[in-house]
Design a protein around this motif. Structure first.
Motif, PDB file in Angstrom:
ATOM      1  N   ILE A   1      -3.886   6.451   1.558  1.00 41.09           N
ATOM      2  CA  ILE A   1      -3.837   7.714   0.838  1.00 41.09           C
ATOM      3  C   ILE A   1      -4.910   7.760  -0.253  1.00 41.09           C
ATOM      4  O   ILE A   1      -5.531   8.805  -0.495  1.00 41.09           O
ATOM      5  CB  ILE A   1      -2.414   7.971   0.273  1.00 41.09           C
ATOM      6  CG1 ILE A   1      -2.356   9.303  -0.453  1.00 41.09           C
ATOM      7  CG2 ILE A   1      -1.959   6.869  -0.648  1.00 41.09           C
ATOM      8  CD1 ILE A   1      -2.594  10.472   0.440  1.00 41.09           C
ATOM      9  N   VAL A   2      -5.181   6.618  -0.868  1.00 45.55           N
ATOM     10  CA  VAL A   2      -6.250   6.560  -1.863  1.00 45.55           C
ATOM     11  C   VAL A   2      -7.571   6.924  -1.214  1.00 45.55           C
ATOM     12  O   VAL A   2      -8.361   7.719  -1.728  1.00 45.55           O
ATOM     13  CB  VAL A   2      -6.335   5.149  -2.483  1.00 45.55           C
ATOM     14  CG1 VAL A   2      -7.555   5.028  -3.363  1.00 45.55           C
ATOM     15  CG2 VAL A   2      -5.091   4.850  -3.278  1.00 45.55           C
TER      16      VAL A   2
ATOM     17  N   LEU B   1      -1.998   5.331  -8.556  1.00 41.53           N
ATOM     18  CA  LEU B   1      -2.615   6.500  -7.934  1.00 41.53           C
ATOM     19  C   LEU B   1      -2.351   7.754  -8.757  1.00 41.53           C
ATOM     20  O   LEU B   1      -3.192   8.651  -8.833  1.00 41.53           O
ATOM     21  CB  LEU B   1      -2.089   6.679  -6.506  1.00 41.53           C
ATOM     22  CG  LEU B   1      -2.729   7.812  -5.723  1.00 41.53           C
ATOM     23  CD1 LEU B   1      -4.219   7.620  -5.617  1.00 41.53           C
ATOM     24  CD2 LEU B   1      -2.132   7.919  -4.346  1.00 41.53           C
TER      25      LEU B   1
ATOM     26  N   ILE C   1       1.263   4.312  13.919  1.00 35.00           N
ATOM     27  CA  ILE C   1       0.980   4.436  12.488  1.00 35.00           C
ATOM     28  C   ILE C   1       0.294   5.764  12.214  1.00 35.00           C
ATOM     29  O   ILE C   1       0.583   6.453  11.236  1.00 35.00           O
ATOM     30  CB  ILE C   1       0.099   3.259  12.018  1.00 35.00           C
ATOM     31  CG1 ILE C   1       0.840   1.946  12.201  1.00 35.00           C
ATOM     32  CG2 ILE C   1      -0.287   3.422  10.566  1.00 35.00           C
ATOM     33  CD1 ILE C   1      -0.004   0.736  11.906  1.00 35.00           C
TER      34      ILE C   1
ATOM     35  N   ARG D   1      -9.372  -1.129   5.140  1.00 37.06           N
ATOM     36  CA  ARG D   1      -8.042  -1.668   5.399  1.00 37.06           C
ATOM     37  C   ARG D   1      -7.421  -2.267   4.149  1.00 37.06           C
ATOM     38  O   ARG D   1      -6.203  -2.368   4.045  1.00 37.06           O
ATOM     39  CB  ARG D   1      -8.106  -2.716   6.513  1.00 37.06           C
ATOM     40  CG  ARG D   1      -8.367  -2.092   7.860  1.00 37.06           C
ATOM     41  CD  ARG D   1      -8.588  -3.135   8.910  1.00 37.06           C
ATOM     42  NE  ARG D   1      -7.409  -3.957   9.117  1.00 37.06           N
ATOM     43  CZ  ARG D   1      -7.381  -5.257   8.966  1.00 37.06           C
ATOM     44  NH1 ARG D   1      -8.452  -5.906   8.607  1.00 37.06           N
ATOM     45  NH2 ARG D   1      -6.272  -5.912   9.171  1.00 37.06           N
ATOM     46  N   GLY D   2      -8.251  -2.666   3.196  1.00 36.18           N
ATOM     47  CA  GLY D   2      -7.702  -3.295   1.999  1.00 36.18           C
ATOM     48  C   GLY D   2      -7.192  -2.298   0.974  1.00 36.18           C
ATOM     49  O   GLY D   2      -6.491  -2.667   0.044  1.00 36.18           O
ATOM     50  N   VAL D   3      -7.534  -1.018   1.166  1.00 35.21           N
ATOM     51  CA  VAL D   3      -7.160   0.005   0.199  1.00 35.21           C
ATOM     52  C   VAL D   3      -6.072   0.874   0.833  1.00 35.21           C
ATOM     53  O   VAL D   3      -6.137   1.149   2.020  1.00 35.21           O
ATOM     54  CB  VAL D   3      -8.403   0.855  -0.134  1.00 35.21           C
ATOM     55  CG1 VAL D   3      -8.057   1.969  -1.078  1.00 35.21           C
ATOM     56  CG2 VAL D   3      -9.493  -0.002  -0.712  1.00 35.21           C
ATOM     57  N   PRO D   4      -5.081   1.292   0.057  1.00 35.56           N
ATOM     58  CA  PRO D   4      -4.054   2.172   0.629  1.00 35.56           C
ATOM     59  C   PRO D   4      -4.699   3.409   1.235  1.00 35.56           C
ATOM     60  O   PRO D   4      -5.618   3.974   0.652  1.00 35.56           O
ATOM     61  CB  PRO D   4      -3.200   2.555  -0.579  1.00 35.56           C
ATOM     62  CG  PRO D   4      -3.414   1.489  -1.562  1.00 35.56           C
ATOM     63  CD  PRO D   4      -4.785   0.965  -1.341  1.00 35.56           C
TER      64      PRO D   4
ATOM     65  N   ILE E   1     -12.873  -3.088   3.691  1.00 39.11           N
ATOM     66  CA  ILE E   1     -12.617  -2.233   2.527  1.00 39.11           C
ATOM     67  C   ILE E   1     -11.592  -1.156   2.871  1.00 39.11           C
ATOM     68  O   ILE E   1     -10.603  -0.962   2.162  1.00 39.11           O
ATOM     69  CB  ILE E   1     -13.923  -1.590   2.018  1.00 39.11           C
ATOM     70  CG1 ILE E   1     -14.787  -2.645   1.336  1.00 39.11           C
ATOM     71  CG2 ILE E   1     -13.619  -0.462   1.033  1.00 39.11           C
ATOM     72  CD1 ILE E   1     -16.102  -2.145   0.850  1.00 39.11           C
TER      73      ILE E   1
ATOM     74  N   PHE F   1      -9.253   0.643  11.378  1.00 31.93           N
ATOM     75  CA  PHE F   1      -8.164  -0.114  12.003  1.00 31.93           C
ATOM     76  C   PHE F   1      -8.470  -0.376  13.475  1.00 31.93           C
ATOM     77  O   PHE F   1      -8.261  -1.475  13.984  1.00 31.93           O
ATOM     78  CB  PHE F   1      -6.843   0.660  11.888  1.00 31.93           C
ATOM     79  CG  PHE F   1      -6.242   0.613  10.528  1.00 31.93           C
ATOM     80  CD1 PHE F   1      -5.499  -0.478  10.126  1.00 31.93           C
ATOM     81  CD2 PHE F   1      -6.410   1.650   9.639  1.00 31.93           C
ATOM     82  CE1 PHE F   1      -4.943  -0.533   8.869  1.00 31.93           C
ATOM     83  CE2 PHE F   1      -5.857   1.609   8.374  1.00 31.93           C
ATOM     84  CZ  PHE F   1      -5.121   0.515   7.986  1.00 31.93           C
TER      85      PHE F   1
ATOM     86  N   HIS G   1       0.819  -1.210   0.000  1.00 30.99           N
ATOM     87  CA  HIS G   1       0.000   0.000   0.000  1.00 30.99           C
ATOM     88  C   HIS G   1       0.854   1.261   0.000  1.00 30.99           C
ATOM     89  O   HIS G   1       0.458   2.288  -0.542  1.00 30.99           O
ATOM     90  CB  HIS G   1      -0.939  -0.005   1.207  1.00 30.99           C
ATOM     91  CG  HIS G   1      -2.036  -1.010   1.076  1.00 30.99           C
ATOM     92  ND1 HIS G   1      -3.002  -1.178   2.023  1.00 30.99           N
ATOM     93  CD2 HIS G   1      -2.303  -1.905   0.105  1.00 30.99           C
ATOM     94  CE1 HIS G   1      -3.831  -2.124   1.634  1.00 30.99           C
ATOM     95  NE2 HIS G   1      -3.424  -2.592   0.482  1.00 30.99           N
TER      96      HIS G   1
ATOM     97  N   ILE H   1      -7.509  -4.159  -3.685  1.00 31.32           N
ATOM     98  CA  ILE H   1      -8.104  -5.232  -2.887  1.00 31.32           C
ATOM     99  C   ILE H   1      -7.776  -6.580  -3.524  1.00 31.32           C
ATOM    100  O   ILE H   1      -7.374  -7.526  -2.838  1.00 31.32           O
ATOM    101  CB  ILE H   1      -9.621  -5.025  -2.741  1.00 31.32           C
ATOM    102  CG1 ILE H   1      -9.865  -3.827  -1.814  1.00 31.32           C
ATOM    103  CG2 ILE H   1     -10.290  -6.257  -2.185  1.00 31.32           C
ATOM    104  CD1 ILE H   1     -11.300  -3.417  -1.699  1.00 31.32           C
TER     105      ILE H   1
ATOM    106  N   TYR I   1     -11.266   6.342  -8.238  1.00 33.15           N
ATOM    107  CA  TYR I   1     -10.839   5.826  -6.937  1.00 33.15           C
ATOM    108  C   TYR I   1     -11.403   4.457  -6.613  1.00 33.15           C
ATOM    109  O   TYR I   1     -10.659   3.586  -6.144  1.00 33.15           O
ATOM    110  CB  TYR I   1     -11.110   6.855  -5.835  1.00 33.15           C
ATOM    111  CG  TYR I   1     -10.177   8.046  -5.928  1.00 33.15           C
ATOM    112  CD1 TYR I   1      -8.804   7.856  -5.962  1.00 33.15           C
ATOM    113  CD2 TYR I   1     -10.651   9.335  -6.015  1.00 33.15           C
ATOM    114  CE1 TYR I   1      -7.941   8.924  -6.075  1.00 33.15           C
ATOM    115  CE2 TYR I   1      -9.791  10.419  -6.126  1.00 33.15           C
ATOM    116  CZ  TYR I   1      -8.430  10.206  -6.159  1.00 33.15           C
ATOM    117  OH  TYR I   1      -7.581  11.259  -6.271  1.00 33.15           O
TER     118      TYR I   1
ATOM    119  N   PHE J   1      -9.980  10.169  -1.984  1.00 35.37           N
ATOM    120  CA  PHE J   1     -11.350   9.913  -2.389  1.00 35.37           C
ATOM    121  C   PHE J   1     -12.330  10.556  -1.419  1.00 35.37           C
ATOM    122  O   PHE J   1     -13.227  11.290  -1.821  1.00 35.37           O
ATOM    123  CB  PHE J   1     -11.602   8.407  -2.469  1.00 35.37           C
ATOM    124  CG  PHE J   1     -13.043   8.051  -2.662  1.00 35.37           C
ATOM    125  CD1 PHE J   1     -13.648   8.261  -3.881  1.00 35.37           C
ATOM    126  CD2 PHE J   1     -13.789   7.534  -1.629  1.00 35.37           C
ATOM    127  CE1 PHE J   1     -14.978   7.955  -4.060  1.00 35.37           C
ATOM    128  CE2 PHE J   1     -15.116   7.224  -1.804  1.00 35.37           C
ATOM    129  CZ  PHE J   1     -15.716   7.433  -3.025  1.00 35.37           C
TER     130      PHE J   1
END
Lengths: 267, 267
Positions: free
Chosen positions: B62-63, A217, B188, B57-60, B55, B135, A197, A242, A234, B67
């Motif tokens: 920053i994305v 990105l 984090i 957690r599965g996506v970076p 969802i 998280f 990520h 995912i 996005y 968004f």
């Protein structure tokens, strides 16, 4: 433009093959998906190489961190502390500024000696410079995980290895290392996902995208800037991530099965 | 170092620290909501909790930030557009433009600068809360599941209602299991704060670039490129922040593990 044409024109756009100009207007869903997917090549490249090199280096750092000799322990400890204590984002900036400064310095010191200047120039490019940052970053986090696992290797195992007269190297190779990996694997999977990520930050923070060759990105935000519509690019990049996160988890799960193949009932 | 231009730089440290402290209650609240949703009897609520945590957690992150920011912006303006100017019948999305009437702009274009800035800060806080809430939800979910069943059965044996058991036993006993995960999350979180820069907030990264560069968006300096120096200063700032947090968390852990049936508490 049909979708097949888009694929042949832009599928490898992020590494410089295909159409030179990015689409400017009338973006179709296909444009979005192909170009963002093309950018994903960079994310995978960074993830695979940083994790690959980082793994081996992390083992060395972890062993150094657990060493009795201060000359080995201190540098390892300092390295882990600095990298884990600071944001990756700042690390990118610092690395980039440093890499930009290097050629100037080298040029001042030995005027006309072109080899160094030519070599350091690569560092300011993302494919090498950012890879170094990601590599150092994952090395530190992984080393910390491995160090923790190293301390939890059962004492009985090590005593058993000693009692049958294994040499220190053999003991590490046959007993400590496999146990360490088994204990660390769950956390290491998490770290791998985090690193994957984190690759999205490369073109977004400091390393400039050269000739609009960027990561997923980079293209997603290109579309969002042009269309003012965040609801298409996005989610697409999210779905890509995912999917690849699931693949990564599956690969690590298979490796975990292999690491634990002598145990019963471990799924 | 003390001239007027540096006031913005110093103030931005307060911005970052206030973001950290303002969002924590919201993160914990969202975390609890998510964790409880995942434990709910009612299946759709459970699916919703699972979807939210997996969802995000599965996506970076920053994305998701990028968004959420645009989506929130347009969502609010769209609702205001519908409510405040019902007489405008043109579609909001015309080609590549997003057009709302002047009254629906958020904040109003006539609003003072501080309103724009605090609105941006508010949006960033919401985005951070949503991401880190997911998280936290995962951590708290795991912690709630980790409380030994025997303790809860004891509560039932004393004649407590499920609600009483939850409030008097389950919740207080959960903290010790949640703490390692939450402290990790805090680390984090600290290291994610430079991403504020990408969200358009004038944070410490923004000022470091502006003040350190020779020729930047707003200033033109006679000095050389000092960005490396400024970034190294930020590095030290973050190292200090994580170092002090680590010490505080060690203390709290020692405090809450008193009298617990764990390795740390068995004294």
């Amino acid at each position: 433009m049909s979708c097949a044409e888009t694929i042949s024109g832009y599928a490898l756009r992020s590494i410089g093959w295909g159409e030179r100009l990015l689409p400017k207007t009338d973006f179709t869903l296909c444009d979005h998906a192909v170009l963002i997917g093309s950018g994903l090549i960079w994310n995978l490249y960074f993830a695979v190489f940083a994790l690959g090199f980082g793994f081996f280096f992390a083992v060395l750092v972890a062993v150094a961190r657990a060493s009795d000799r201060p000359a080995l322990r201190w540098p390892a400890q300092a390295f882990i502390f600095v990298i884990r204590g600071s944001p990756l984002f700042i690390q990118f900036f610092i690395a980039y500024e440093t890499f930009v400064l290097i050629p100037k310095v080298a040029f001042d010191i030995n005027l006309g000696f072109m080899e160094i200047t030519a070599e350091t120039r690569w560092l300011t490019k993302a494919w090498l410079g950012a890879l170094i940052v990601l590599f150092l970053n994952t090395t530190a986090y992984t080393a910390q995980i491995f160090h923790g696992a190293l301390l939890s290797v059962p004492k009985g195992d090590i005593e058993a290895a000693d009692s049958i007269g294994m040499s220190p190297y053999r003991k590490f190779r046959r007993v400590i290392f496999p146990s360490m990996l088994r204990l660390a694997w769950a956390s290491y999977t998490n770290e791998a996902i985090f690193l994957f990520h984190a690759t999205t930050l490369v073109f977004f923070s400091s390393f400039p995208a050269w000739r609009q060759k960027g990561d997923a990105l980079y293209y997603a935000s290109y579309f969002a800037d042009k269309t003012f519509n965040p609801f298409v690019p996005y989610p697409i990049i999210a779905v890509y991530f995912i999917i690849f996160t699931l693949i990564l988890t599956a690969i690590f799960g298979l490796l975990n099965r292999r690491l634990n193949r002598h145990m019963r009932n471990v799924s | 170092m003390t001239n007027g231009k540096h006031q913005g730089f110093y103030f931005s440290f307060i911005t970052v620290l206030s973001l950290l402290f303002v969002t924590v209650p919201f993160i914990l609240a969202l975390g609890f909501a998510g964790a409880l949703a995942r434990r709910a009897q009612f299946a759709p609520l459970r699916w919703f909790g699972l979807a939210y945590t997996s969802i995000v957690r599965g996506v970076p992150d920053i994305v998701f930030f990028l968004f959420a920011l645009i989506a929130m912006d347009q969502g609010i303006e769209y609702i205001r557009h519908m409510v405040l100017c019902p007489e405008v019948t043109d579609p909001v999305r015309q080609g590549n433009d997003f057009i709302v009437c002047a009254k629906a702009k958020m904040p109003l274009s006539s609003a003072p600068e501080w309103a724009h800035k605090s609105y941006a800060f508010f949006q960033a806080s919401v985005a951070f809360s949503v991401v880190f809430g997911a998280f936290a939800a995962n951590t708290l979910y795991g912690a709630l599941a980790a409380v030994p069943a025997a303790q809860l059965e004891t509560g039932a044996a004393f004649g407590m209602t499920p609600r009483q058991t939850f409030r008097r036993i389950h919740l207080p006993q959960m903290w010790i299991y949640a703490l390692p995960g939450l402290s990790n999350l805090w680390m984090i979180f600290i290291k994610a704060t430079p991403l504020l820069f990408l969200l358009g907030i004038q944070d410490i990264v923004y000022w470091a670039r502006e003040l350190g560069g020779t020729k930047t968006g707003i200033f033109d300096y006679p000095h050389a490129d000092w960005r490396l120096g400024y970034f190294l200063f930020l590095l030290v700032f973050y190292l200090f922040l994580t170092w002090i947090s680590e010490r505080i968390f060690t203390r709290i852990t020692r405090r809450v593990s008193r009298g617990q049936a764990t390795i740390g508490g068995a004294v």
